[in-house]
Design an enzyme around this catalytic site. Structure first.
Site, PDB file in Angstrom:
ATOM      1  N   ASP A  14       0.816  -1.211   0.000  1.00 21.85           N
ATOM      2  CA  ASP A  14       0.000   0.000   0.000  1.00 21.85           C
ATOM      3  C   ASP A  14       0.855   1.268   0.000  1.00 21.85           C
ATOM      4  O   ASP A  14       0.752   2.107   0.890  1.00 21.85           O
ATOM      5  CB  ASP A  14      -0.912  -0.048   1.250  1.00 21.85           C
ATOM      6  CG  ASP A  14      -1.837   1.159   1.345  1.00 21.85           C
ATOM      7  OD1 ASP A  14      -2.330   1.603   0.288  1.00 21.85           O
ATOM      8  OD2 ASP A  14      -2.044   1.653   2.472  1.00 21.85           O
TER       9      ASP A  14
ATOM     10  N   GLU B 133       3.318  -8.186   7.069  1.00 20.25           N
ATOM     11  CA  GLU B 133       2.039  -8.806   6.696  1.00 20.25           C
ATOM     12  C   GLU B 133       2.161  -9.815   5.563  1.00 20.25           C
ATOM     13  O   GLU B 133       1.449  -9.713   4.562  1.00 20.25           O
ATOM     14  CB  GLU B 133       0.999  -7.732   6.363  1.00 20.25           C
ATOM     15  CG  GLU B 133       0.645  -6.856   7.550  1.00 20.25           C
ATOM     16  CD  GLU B 133      -0.549  -5.950   7.282  1.00 20.25           C
ATOM     17  OE1 GLU B 133      -1.040  -5.897   6.141  1.00 20.25           O
ATOM     18  OE2 GLU B 133      -0.997  -5.284   8.238  1.00 20.25           O
TER      19      GLU B 133
HETATM   20  C1  GCB Z   1      -1.358  -2.286   6.646  1.00 20.37           C
HETATM   21  C2  GCB Z   1      -0.078  -2.206   5.916  1.00 20.37           C
HETATM   22  C3  GCB Z   1       0.278  -0.793   5.528  1.00 20.37           C
HETATM   23  C4  GCB Z   1      -0.969  -0.089   5.001  1.00 20.37           C
HETATM   24  C5  GCB Z   1      -1.993  -0.034   6.104  1.00 20.37           C
HETATM   25  C6  GCB Z   1      -3.306   0.585   5.606  1.00 20.37           C
HETATM   26  O1  GCB Z   1      -1.647  -3.225   7.335  1.00 20.37           O
HETATM   27  O2  GCB Z   1       0.981  -2.809   6.613  1.00 20.37           O
HETATM   28  O3  GCB Z   1       1.277  -0.829   4.560  1.00 20.37           O
HETATM   29  O4  GCB Z   1      -0.689   1.185   4.511  1.00 20.37           O
HETATM   30  O5  GCB Z   1      -2.297  -1.319   6.548  1.00 20.37           O
HETATM   31  O6  GCB Z   1      -3.536   1.756   5.820  1.00 20.37           O
HETATM   32  O7  GCB Z   1      -4.061  -0.124   4.961  1.00 20.37           O
END
Ligand code: GCB
Length: 612
Positions: A185, A429
């Protein structure tokens, strides 16, 4: 494994540095197969002779520099080139090694000097270099032309992984249409992200230094190893100096233990009135090449501290340490992931203002310049490799694992001496419930512990506690959760019960300390609503407060830290859940506070006073 050191380039009485930052010629290879640059050997002549070039700043991501959407969203090879005038004394002196170094380039790079390939490197977040002295001496009258081709394509074998998907339905997509799928993301920014430079060393030089520190009562112990290259009979002088440049210990052995009486330990920010205390380890290496002798001098900052983990605590210098910090990104307007000093210093000032004592380098190694700041300011770091988005079962294959191990080699080699780095994170993750995850993480963690037996190893999970295949191998459980956001959106009332259950489940099964490695909510700055609604600043506030209430119950037991997602808003790929990027920052992308920043600030300063 890696076969040489990767000491941060530095000037000394024996070393010079010439930065090659600034404007480079740039050309994206937009040919259908992205391969024209190689077919026509663009590296053989000036790039400007192969076709139109544009100005491109280095370091910077190229994506947001122009008004061209096809360059912002480009996938494939881009070409950078510039000429540099090498000082005559470097050329004249055969005894000078001239090294070309790239701080990082995303993702795959090939480097030529005057049309001759000098190195290639896979991986977007770590440095690489090549000795180019013989090439520039071949034709000392012409300027030295450096060409760097960089490809940002991600596949199942890269880290992070991705896939390229071709769309063949010509009723829907234009000819040659393809997309780069990613499973993480943040925007896949690309280009030369960190400084490019030339530096010199004598032919016989200090190639690597490794320090491991400890203390006994008032005596600090600095266990060191120096590796020297290019010398047959080197004499060594190793001097440890305090901040006032007074020698506190010295030796002439290649490895040994330096003893420091009345040691000043390296302490985290807010844990001590004098955090981030650094000694300097000066390594002076002399070699006699008849008819003359040369010396190489390299000075490594050294913080003396220990790290230990028990079943309920994280200890720095045998004192419980509570992580009250942030997750970050290397990300900002216009420059993307390009290293930018004003931004770096601003971010440190904001972290200190918040009372943050730590951060995680989500989701890839940050510039070493940033770790040096952490060392000096006492900001504690969880150093994460680019193992983000390992979701596809094919990403657990042998080729992927082999590359992942190699990335850990490079990461530990670069960052092993930073006192601020207290833990390695090998992934974020991953699909840790898949059967191959067990062997994958067991191997990866064992390998990392082999490289560095002194630091705990973790990865960040969002899996079910009972089915997570790698959790048995980590030292600290790091859990991400987004209750009332991705699950039960809008239902703030679920947070206390779900978060309590989360902690009790994980601790009950593994009896290891737990860090809440991510939690948060998107807030579009300036959006308000009471009662709170998702995407407003009020909703973000309440999510934080409800999480904090549970942290306060558990932190006296086995919860050892909380890292907000995220320090600042950051750019992502376009999608229906992202309004021009991820808005979970407590600061905007321009580093202005949202309401949540004040809540966090109050809490972090209170925690600093309570936890010491
Ligand atoms: C997560 C990820 C991170 C994302 C975040 C989100 O679990 O590790 O990279 O940006 O959630 O905001 O969805």
């Amino acid at each position: 494994t890696v076969d040489s050191g990767m000491l941060f380039p530095q000037e000394s009485s024996s070393r010079e540095v010439k930065e090659l930052n600034g404007l480079w010629d740039f050309r994206a290879d937009k040919s259908p197969n992205r391969n024209q640059g190689f077919e026509r050997a663009w590296y053989k002549s000036r790039l400007a002779e192969t076709g139109p070039v544009i100005d491109m700043p280095v370091p910077a991501s190229y994506n947001d520099i122009t008004q061209d959407p096809s360059l912002r969203d480009f996938t494939g090879w881009v070409w950078y080139e510039r000429e540099v005038v090498v000082p005559a004394r470097w050329v004249a002196d055969e005894g000078t090694r001239v090294v070309l170094r790239v701080g990082s380039a995303h993702y795959y790079s090939i480097v030529w000097v005057n049309g001759v390939k000098v190195t290639e490197h896979e991986g977007g977040h770590l440095p690489f270099e090549a000795e180019i002295g013989s090439l520039i001496r071949k034709d000392p009258t012409t300027p030295c032309r450096i060409t760097i081709a960089v490809n940002n394509t991600l596949t199942l074998k890269t880290l992070p992984p991705g896939t390229i998907q071709y769309m063949s339905d010509r009723t829907k997509y234009p000819d040659g249409f393809f997309v780069q799928n990613i499973y993480f993301d943040f925007f896949n920014y690309a280009g030369i992200h960190r400084p490019v430079l030339l530096y010199t060393t004598p032919k016989a030089y200090v190639d690597d230094i490794t320090v491991v520190t400890d203390f006994l009562d008032n005596t600090g112990l600095v266990k060191y190893t120096v590796s020297v290259q290019g010398a047959t009979t080197a004499t060594l002088k190793v001097t440890l100096m305090d901040k006032d440049r007074h020698c506190v210990a010295s030796s002439s052995d290649q490895s040994g233990v330096l003893k420091v009486v009345d040691v000043k330990l390296w302490w985290p920010y807010l844990m001590h009135e004098n955090p981030g205390y650094l000694y300097s380890l000066e390594v002076r290496q002399s070699q006699t090449f008849l008819p003359r002798s040369t010396q190489d001098v390299y000075t490594l900052p050294v913080g003396i501290r220990t790290v230990n983990v028990t079943s309920t605590q994280f200890l720095i210098n045998n004192k419980p340490f509570y992580f009250h910090g942030v997750n970050k990104h290397e990300d900002s307007d216009i420059r993307g992931k390009g290293l930018d000093w004003p931004l770096i210093v601003k971010d440190f000032n904001l972290m200190k203002w918040l009372g943050a004592n730590s951060f995680r380098t989500s989701h890839y190694p940050y510039a070493e310049e940033i770790l040096q700041m952490c060392d000096r300011h006492g900001i504690v770091v969880i150093d994460e490799c680019p193992g983000v988005g390992i979701k596809d079962i094919r990403s657990f294959g042998n080729a992927s694992l082999t590359h992942h191990l190699a990335v850990m080699d490079e990461l530990v080699r670069r960052d092993k001496n930073h006192p601020s780095v207290v833990m390695w994170s090998v992934a974020n993750e991953p699909a840790a419930e898949m059967p191959p995850a067990e062997y994958y993480f067991k191997t990866l963690i064992k390998h990392t512990k082999g490289l560095d037996p002194t630091r705990p190893v973790t990865y960040i999970t969002d899996s079910n506690y009972a089915r997570d295949k790698g959790a048995p191998y980590v030292d600290v459980i790091c859990v991400n959760s987004y209750f009332s956001w991705y699950h039960d959106p809008g239902h703030l009332e679920v947070i206390p019960i779900q978060l309590n259950t989360q902690f009790e489940n994980w601790y009950g099964k593994y009896h290891k300390p737990i860090i809440q490695s991510e939690y948060g909510a998107d807030a579009v700055p300036g959006l308000h609503s009471d009662p709170p609604m998702m995407f407003t600043e009020e909703y973000q506030n309440v999510v934080l407060q409800k999480y904090h209430d549970v942290f306060d119950q558990k932190r006296k037991q086995y919860v050892i830290g909380e890292l907000i997602w995220n320090f600042a808003d950051f750019m992502t790929a376009q999608g229906i859940t992202r309004v021009v990027g991820n808005k979970k920052g407590v600061f905007t992308r321009q580093r202005q506070p949202k309401a949540a920043a004040f809540i966090l600030k109050e809490r972090y300063w209170r925690l600093a006073n309570e936890t010491g």
